[in-house]
Design an enzyme around this catalytic site. Structure first.
Site, mmCIF file in Angstrom:
data_model
loop_
_atom_site.group_PDB
_atom_site.id
_atom_site.type_symbol
_atom_site.label_atom_id
_atom_site.label_comp_id
_atom_site.label_asym_id
_atom_site.label_seq_id
_atom_site.Cartn_x
_atom_site.Cartn_y
_atom_site.Cartn_z
ATOM 1 N N GLY A 182 0.871 -1.167 0.000
ATOM 2 C CA GLY A 182 0.000 0.000 0.000
ATOM 3 C C GLY A 182 0.909 1.217 0.000
ATOM 4 O O GLY A 182 1.869 1.278 0.791
ATOM 5 N N ALA A 183 0.619 2.166 -0.891
ATOM 6 C CA ALA A 183 1.569 3.259 -1.137
ATOM 7 C C ALA A 183 2.045 3.982 0.139
ATOM 8 O O ALA A 183 3.258 4.094 0.376
ATOM 9 C CB ALA A 183 0.961 4.233 -2.139
ATOM 10 N N ARG A 188 10.378 -1.076 -5.025
ATOM 11 C CA ARG A 188 9.181 -1.093 -5.887
ATOM 12 C C ARG A 188 9.130 0.241 -6.640
ATOM 13 O O ARG A 188 9.408 1.288 -6.055
ATOM 14 C CB ARG A 188 7.896 -1.286 -5.058
ATOM 15 C CG ARG A 188 7.820 -2.659 -4.398
ATOM 16 C CD ARG A 188 6.437 -2.930 -3.816
ATOM 17 N NE ARG A 188 5.474 -3.237 -4.853
ATOM 18 C CZ ARG A 188 4.153 -3.333 -4.620
ATOM 19 N NH1 ARG A 188 3.668 -3.118 -3.411
ATOM 20 N NH2 ARG A 188 3.322 -3.627 -5.604
ATOM 21 N N GLN A 247 -5.562 -8.782 -2.751
ATOM 22 C CA GLN A 247 -5.587 -7.822 -1.636
ATOM 23 C C GLN A 247 -7.012 -7.533 -1.178
ATOM 24 O O GLN A 247 -7.252 -7.261 0.003
ATOM 25 C CB GLN A 247 -4.899 -6.495 -2.051
ATOM 26 C CG GLN A 247 -3.402 -6.573 -2.195
ATOM 27 C CD GLN A 247 -2.965 -6.908 -3.605
ATOM 28 O OE1 GLN A 247 -3.697 -7.547 -4.362
ATOM 29 N NE2 GLN A 247 -1.772 -6.500 -3.978
ATOM 30 N N ASP A 261 -1.609 4.887 -6.182
ATOM 31 C CA ASP A 261 -0.164 4.711 -5.961
ATOM 32 C C ASP A 261 0.632 5.899 -6.481
ATOM 33 O O ASP A 261 1.739 6.171 -5.993
ATOM 34 C CB ASP A 261 0.316 3.424 -6.621
ATOM 35 C CG ASP A 261 -0.169 2.234 -5.815
ATOM 36 O OD1 ASP A 261 -1.299 1.782 -6.047
ATOM 37 O OD2 ASP A 261 0.570 1.806 -4.904
ATOM 38 N N ASN A 275 -3.154 2.926 -10.005
ATOM 39 C CA ASN A 275 -3.593 2.157 -8.838
ATOM 40 C C ASN A 275 -3.564 0.682 -9.221
ATOM 41 O O ASN A 275 -3.223 0.326 -10.360
ATOM 42 C CB ASN A 275 -4.990 2.608 -8.390
ATOM 43 C CG ASN A 275 -5.365 2.034 -7.035
ATOM 44 O OD1 ASN A 275 -4.564 2.084 -6.083
ATOM 45 N ND2 ASN A 275 -6.534 1.459 -6.904
HETATM 46 O O1 MRU Z 1 0.672 -3.806 -4.776
HETATM 47 P P1 MRU Z 1 0.023 -3.148 -3.600
HETATM 48 O O2 MRU Z 1 -0.816 -4.077 -2.794
HETATM 49 O O3 MRU Z 1 1.011 -2.366 -2.777
HETATM 50 O O4 MRU Z 1 -0.971 -2.086 -4.258
HETATM 51 C C1 MRU Z 1 -1.730 -1.272 -3.414
HETATM 52 C C2 MRU Z 1 -2.685 -0.389 -4.134
HETATM 53 O O5 MRU Z 1 -2.771 -0.378 -5.341
HETATM 54 C C3 MRU Z 1 -3.471 0.554 -3.274
HETATM 55 O O6 MRU Z 1 -4.740 0.775 -3.822
HETATM 56 C C4 MRU Z 1 -2.743 1.901 -3.176
HETATM 57 O O7 MRU Z 1 -1.405 1.689 -2.802
HETATM 58 C C5 MRU Z 1 -3.385 2.829 -2.231
HETATM 59 S S1 MRU Z 1 -3.207 2.351 -0.556
HETATM 60 C C6 MRU Z 1 -3.857 3.586 0.398
#
Ligand code: MRU
Length: 345
Positions: free
Chosen positions: A53-54, A94, A203, A244, A254
């Site tokens: 999550g970002a 990442r 997720q 993201d 995203n």
């Molecule tokens: O690959 P991830 O699970 O890190 O991706 C997360 C997302 O795409 C979320 O929607 C985004 O980071 C927003 S979290 C507040």
């Protein structure tokens, strides 16, 4: 905002200089907290989505950098190169979520200020810990504000769809897309929430349903392939997603699948909202085309829960994110308020 039964994704233990994360790869079957003691473990945990999550990635990286410097015994030019190497290393974990680079840049500015002021090693170490703590605390405050602004767009009883996990697990607290849902829960809005499973890494199925259940929010899980049917069959009132990276024109990266949901929402005339802190808005990215989209290991697609579901040797395409064009987004909600198209931040 009330203290719900919300999970704590990341916390720092000063007594033994460790970063404690809730292992998001193990949820919901197991609740396992990992104590990370090295830069390499922090990098690996981000890479493997144990912390994800970002905003949470940025927070973990900030603590990772602070944790690494706490272990250094002497200052000087060598220490600066240790800091810069660690910063670049964490930045390589990442590529898409800009919050990672935003947090590392913020730590670097703190570090450079300390060096410019010829601070002692002890003071430099304390400054980094303070900055990482501030990044985490400010994220929680931003999420709470996003919750208020997001809730201003919603009515009691609404049916809401979300994709991936943009909840407490993905942030310091409350989440972004889920923040108005938690706030609404507290204020008796009685939302019905639908969560996309979010293949390949699930997720939505594993994390969003789990954390909403923990907080007592009514949630229904659907497969990604069911969104059009859901929009046809039930009156979905709004889609809420996180981000993201948001470009200057509002194009939004995203989790993979978001763009498809946005296109369907446009077709069915359902408001599509992006909720994110301003740390996700990237001043260096004018438009979506310029964004680097992470491609991940093919086994994430050829397996589900460790079970192989595709023939050996099949070709795989596995982009982790997609970009939703600004024109498909009804509003972008940050801690500063509600922005509408054409976006100017
Ligand atoms: O690959 P991830 O699970 O890190 O991706 C997360 C997302 O795409 C979320 O929607 C985004 O980071 C927003 S979290 C507040």
């Amino acid at each position: 905002m009330a203290k719900y039964n919300l999970p704590q994704s990341v916390s720092y233990e000063a007594a033994d200089n460790t970063l404690v994360i809730l292992d998001q790869q193990k949820l919901p079957q197991e609740i396992v907290y990992l104590s990370l003691t090295s830069l390499e473990e922090v990098w690996q945990s981000i890479k493997e989505l144990k912390v994800r999550g970002a905003p949470a990635i940025g927070i973990a990286a900030a603590w990772g950098l602070a944790l690494h410097i706490q272990k250094q015994a002497s200052g000087g030019v060598e220490l600066d190169s240790i800091f810069q190497l660690a910063r670049s290393y964490l930045a390589s974990s990442r590529p898409t979520a800009v919050n990672l680079f935003w947090a590392l840049d913020r730590m670097a500015r703190c570090w450079e200020l300390g060096l410019a002021q010829s601070q002692s090693l002890t003071a430099l170490k304390a400054a980094l810990l303070g900055e990482a703590a501030a990044i985490q605390e400010e994220d929680a405050a931003m999420c709470a504000a996003i919750g208020e602004h997001g809730l201003s767009l919603l009515e009691p009883g609404m049916r809401l769809l979300t994709h991936c996990n943009a909840g407490a697990l993905a942030t310091a607290r409350y989440g972004t897309a889920l923040a108005p849902i938690y706030l609404g829960q507290e204020r008796g809005y009685n939302f019905s929430v639908f969560a996309d499973e979010t293949r390949p890494l699930l997720q939505g199925a594993r994390l969003t349903t789990w954390e909403l259940q923990q907080a007592g929010v009514e949630v229904t899980l659907i497969c990604d392939s069911m969104v059009a049917r859901l929009f046809t069959q039930f009156k979905i009132d709004a889609v809420l997603v996180g981000a993201d990276r948001i470009a200057q024109n509002g194009d939004t990266a995203n989790k993979i699948g978001t763009q498809g949901v946005a296109l369907l929402a446009q077709h069915f005339k359902i408001p599509f909202y992006v909720l994110a802190p301003t740390s996700t808005v990237d001043p260096a990215t004018p438009r979506g085309e310029a964004m680097v989209i992470e491609e991940r290991d093919p086994t994430e697609v050829t397996t589900i829960g460790g079970v192989t579901v595709a023939p050996a040797g099949v070709k795989v395409y596995n982009p982790a994110f997609d970009v939703t064009s600004a024109a498909l987004i009804s509003a972008i909600i940050t801690e500063k308020g509600v922005y509408s198209y054409p976006y100017m931040f």
